[in-house]
Design an enzyme around this catalytic site. Structure first.
Site, short mmCIF file in Angstrom:
data_model
loop_
_atom_site.label_atom_id
_atom_site.label_comp_id
_atom_site.label_asym_id
_atom_site.label_seq_id
_atom_site.Cartn_x
_atom_site.Cartn_y
_atom_site.Cartn_z
N SER B 125 2.23 -1.53 7.11
CA SER B 125 3.21 -1.09 6.02
C SER B 125 3.32 -2.24 5.08
O SER B 125 2.41 -3.22 4.75
CB SER B 125 4.36 -0.15 6.20
OG SER B 125 5.18 0.09 5.36
N ASP B 140 8.04 -0.44 -2.84
CA ASP B 140 9.42 -0.69 -2.47
C ASP B 140 10.55 -1.15 -3.37
O ASP B 140 10.07 -1.68 -4.49
CB ASP B 140 9.37 -1.73 -1.24
CG ASP B 140 8.74 -1.33 0.06
OD1 ASP B 140 8.70 -0.04 0.07
OD2 ASP B 140 8.57 -2.11 0.85
N HIS B 162 1.05 2.85 0.45
CA HIS B 162 1.75 4.11 0.33
C HIS B 162 1.38 4.77 -1.03
O HIS B 162 2.15 5.54 -1.40
CB HIS B 162 3.19 4.05 0.67
CG HIS B 162 3.58 3.52 1.88
ND1 HIS B 162 2.86 3.54 3.14
CD2 HIS B 162 4.45 2.31 2.16
CE1 HIS B 162 3.47 2.96 3.95
NE2 HIS B 162 4.23 2.26 3.45
#
Lengths: 176, 176
Positions: B125, B140, B162
């Site tokens: 990640s 993010d 993601h």
């Protein structure tokens, strides 16, 4: 305690699902600007195609009875802010917007116009984000690197204009 | 053209829906580290509670037969990297992670270990994000301000671990 002359209309987004550009808030814009304001200074920095963005905004504001000047067409952006009757900062990418405000030296002059001269400020989406203390709570992707995340500080708190609760049914990832 | 000794395992996320921590990729981790590596240096900077995060990671790596040292427990983080046999950077907030890597002066020393010494690097990640050229493509929230968005540059491209297609049925907003 000093009372500041702040005259702000902070909109979450420029378009509601199924509606036209600024259609959902056009009555609020007219009521907010009133009849004293004749022309609005538009800041299209949050989107890449500034000409196209200015065309869209101009068409809408003219339909509401206001002239619109786009700051990207001004020879001197700082002077354009100094001479403006009202400012409207549109949405797009918050990092690109804030970086361009810094690059053009516009943070202090916009603050002066809002706090000292009391001109009306309209923000939508990214234009609402930059009206707050900082952009630390934006959902946008950091496509460019501004010299700071501190923003205009027109209100003493941050706003996330596109907050969504997380999807409890998502199977996209696990935790972390 | 110079051939670089890069030994990288870049994982999109630490947990798959319904599974345990690193459960979905544990065989790949064992195959990647092999039998030469005895201890892994864990970097928990992407999460706030480093102690808790290190406990979770240690439990998992010990179950796979590896010792785990967390860099936040080392007296000198740079020395910990210099002495490490393998590095694992876990997920969390990519801005917090990258800022802490800069704050602790770890960018050049990690690069040296990967490119010159050829030790294995595992990212998950945010730990995958910082392995790329920059974090300009992270999803993010920018909760802190790193001194740069440039990252470790272990691969010559960016990754969005993601990525989700946009939801065509969403009525959350309109355009812009």
């Amino acid at each position: 305690m000093m009372t500041l002359k702040r005259h702000l209309l902070l909109i979450s987004n420029s378009t509601l699902h199924g509606g036209g550009y600024l259609e959902h808030c056009q009555e609020q814009i007219q009521k907010f600007l009133g009849e004293q304001v004749k022309r609005v200074l538009f800041v299209p920095y949050a989107l890449h195609d500034r000409d196209d963005y200015a065309r869209t905004a101009r068409k809408k504001f003219e339909s509401l009875g206001y002239g619109l000047d786009s700051i990207h067409e001004a020879a001197d952006p700082v002077e354009a802010v100094q001479k403006s009757e009202a400012i409207f900062i549109g949405g797009g990418n918050t990092f690109r917007l804030l970086k361009t405000l810094y690059d053009n030296g516009l943070i202090p002059v916009i603050r002066k116009r809002i706090f000292e001269d009391g001109i009306p400020y309209i923000g939508s989406s990214a234009g609402t984000n930059v009206a707050t203390i900082s952009i630390n709570t934006t959902n946008d992707m950091p496509i460019v690197y501004p010299p700071s995340l501190q923003a205009l500080g027109l209100v003493p708190f941050n706003i996330n204009p596109h907050y969504l609760d997380s999807d409890a049914n998502s199977k996209h990832m696990g935790v972390i």
